[in-house]
Each structure stands twice: as C-alpha cells, then as structure tokens.
Design a protein around this motif. Sequence first.
Motif, short mmCIF file in Angstrom:
data_model
loop_
_atom_site.label_atom_id
_atom_site.label_comp_id
_atom_site.label_asym_id
_atom_site.label_seq_id
_atom_site.Cartn_x
_atom_site.Cartn_y
_atom_site.Cartn_z
N THR A 65 0.67 -1.38 -0.37
CA THR A 65 0.06 -0.13 0.10
C THR A 65 0.99 1.51 -0.18
O THR A 65 1.63 1.48 0.84
N ILE A 66 0.22 1.67 -1.13
CA ILE A 66 1.27 3.44 -1.00
C ILE A 66 -0.01 4.47 -0.47
O ILE A 66 -0.88 4.09 -1.78
N THR A 67 0.63 5.80 -0.21
CA THR A 67 0.17 6.89 -0.34
C THR A 67 0.30 7.69 -1.14
O THR A 67 1.57 8.21 -0.75
N VAL A 68 -0.35 8.27 -2.12
CA VAL A 68 0.37 9.74 -3.06
C VAL A 68 -0.95 11.00 -2.55
O VAL A 68 -2.32 11.00 -2.91
N GLY A 69 -0.84 11.69 -2.60
CA GLY A 69 -1.23 13.09 -2.35
C GLY A 69 -0.80 14.27 -3.39
O GLY A 69 -0.04 13.62 -4.02
N ALA A 70 -2.33 14.81 -3.83
CA ALA A 70 -2.26 14.56 -4.98
C ALA A 70 -3.01 16.51 -5.41
O ALA A 70 -3.92 16.23 -4.00
N SER A 71 -3.30 17.11 -6.17
CA SER A 71 -3.91 18.06 -6.78
C SER A 71 -5.41 17.53 -6.67
O SER A 71 -5.38 16.84 -7.73
N ALA A 72 -6.83 18.07 -6.96
CA ALA A 72 -7.68 17.10 -6.88
C ALA A 72 -7.49 16.61 -9.02
O ALA A 72 -8.33 16.05 -9.04
N ALA A 73 -7.63 17.65 -9.63
CA ALA A 73 -7.52 17.84 -10.72
C ALA A 73 -5.94 18.09 -11.63
O ALA A 73 -5.75 19.15 -10.81
N LYS A 84 12.45 2.16 -4.63
CA LYS A 84 11.57 1.10 -4.24
C LYS A 84 10.37 0.79 -5.34
O LYS A 84 10.14 1.62 -5.92
N PRO A 85 10.38 -0.43 -5.37
CA PRO A 85 9.82 -1.44 -6.17
C PRO A 85 8.59 -0.93 -6.81
O PRO A 85 7.66 -0.20 -7.86
N ALA A 86 7.10 -0.15 -5.30
CA ALA A 86 5.80 0.19 -5.78
C ALA A 86 6.41 1.32 -6.33
O ALA A 86 5.39 2.01 -6.93
N ILE A 87 7.01 2.30 -6.13
CA ILE A 87 7.62 4.02 -6.49
C ILE A 87 8.43 3.64 -8.32
O ILE A 87 7.53 4.39 -8.90
N LYS A 88 8.78 2.93 -7.94
CA LYS A 88 9.09 2.59 -9.80
C LYS A 88 7.76 1.88 -10.67
O LYS A 88 7.75 2.24 -12.05
N LYS A 89 7.27 1.06 -9.92
CA LYS A 89 5.61 0.35 -10.76
C LYS A 89 4.43 1.86 -9.98
O LYS A 89 4.21 1.69 -12.03
N LEU A 90 4.81 3.26 -10.14
CA LEU A 90 3.65 3.99 -10.58
C LEU A 90 4.03 4.78 -11.40
O LEU A 90 2.98 5.35 -11.95
N VAL A 91 5.00 5.21 -11.22
CA VAL A 91 5.33 6.27 -12.35
C VAL A 91 5.96 5.68 -13.93
O VAL A 91 4.87 5.32 -14.86
#
Length: 273
Positions: free
Chosen positions: A30-38, A239-246
């Motif tokens: 599980t990873i949590t990513v902060g983001a602008s709404a749109a 980290k593998p999870a971050i690499k997969k996200l990108v």
Amino acid sequence: MKKLAGILTTTIAAAALFLGANTVANADTTITVGASAAPHAEILRHVQPKLKKEGINLKIKVFDDYIMPNKALANGEIDANYFQHIPFLKDWNKKNHGTLVDAGNIHLEPIGVYSKKYKSLKKLPKNAKVYVSSNVSDYGRVLKLFKDAGLITLKKGTKLETATFNDIKKNKRNITFKHTFEAKLMPKLYESNEADATVINSNYAVQAGLKPAKDAIALEKKSSPYANLIAVQKGDQKKPAIKKLVKVLKSKSTQKWINNKYNGAVLPVGNKK
C-alpha cells in the motif's frame, strides 16, 4: 495420546506459520500519494486498477493547495506526491532545507493567460493590470509568455527557472504584474474581471471549468521544462512500488488516456525522465 496431541499441535503450528508467511507474501503493497484534485488525483484514480494488478494498493490523498503536499511528504504522512514541477520542488527544498526528489516526470499543465476583455495577449493596452499567483517558481513561465508576445524584454543572462519580475528590462506597455495571490484563487479573480488578464495554472483552470486550449489567450507550449512529477523522499525513488507507479503513469495507454481526457489542457511527456 500425549504424543499424538504433540504431533497435531506441531503440525497446526507449522501450517499456521506457512499460511501466515504466504499471506504476507501475497499481500498488496500500500502506498499513499498526495495530489491536487485535478488532474492529478483523476489520473491516479485511472491507474488504480492497473496498479492493483501489479500488487500495489494505491491510496490517494487530495490537497487543495501547493503548501501542504510537500510538508506531508517530508513528515512521512504520505509516500509520494503528484502536483508540482522541478523548479517548484527545488525552490521548496531550498526554502525548507528539504531533500525531496523527482521520481519521474508525467505530464505538463501549460500555464495560461485568461482575459474577459481581450482576445489576444498582444491586444493588452498600455498600463494593463495582470494578476499572477505568488508562486515564484512560475514567474519564468509567465515572463516567457509575455516575452514571446513581444510585450517585454528580459535582462541579459536571465534564467527562466529563477526569473522574477525584477528581471524585466523593458516593459513596452507599462504592464503592472500583481503577484500576491494564492494559485487556487486565480480562477475566482478571473471571474471577478478586476484585471485586464489573469494567469492561471491549468489544474485550477480545469477545476473551474475552463478549457485552456480554447479559453486561454496565451498558453505555454509542450516544449516547456515545467513537467509535473512524482516526488518522494530521497532514496524512495528506488522502491519497487514507486517504480511501478511511475511506470504505469508513463505507459502509452495512460498517456493516451491523458490526451483524450483533457484535450490539450494536460499534455503527457512520454518517456522523458
């Protein structure tokens, strides 16, 4: 009987250990990513199912400003954020002694100039008043738009990444740039029609129902170096999870979806870093 009970107990314990280990091995990261709404959170929601197949459980935390996402990341409250470009990240690190890093560029949100009074930047009159946000890292982008329109010239040696309005050499129409507003307030200021023109970041323009490619009287080009990125704490980019996200965000299918979804308001940057 006691011997049999002992054997059963040992067997059950071994099975429990095996099942427990197997459960951990199969559990999603599980990873949590902060983001602008749109468009950031919208893009992240689009790739959630793809990441799930990759064993990544993506949680999204929406922020409505440009201040809190980096603080939350630096404090370890989130694993990554997606809302900013490199000049903004560098400026934040410098001002806050931060060590946040770029894990990969995803898209460009072309900054635009909007006006209810004039249909072209070149049509702005003498002594025009232009509203700009207080994000110093965006000033170079704004200056380039006005320079390209032939309204200003810049001092020799000016670098756009660090440029401010003090770097204007010649202001041909004596334009006043008022730059004291939070970025999220710019659409409301545009609607108020107080200024002759208002500069708005595309994510806030889209949230306000504007269509940058259609409504802006001047719009940044795709060749701009201000691509929005995934930011993480130093070292976490490996980290593998971050690499997969990108990887999923930069995939051809996701980039095609961005093109179709935003129709020029958000421009994918492909496989550039």
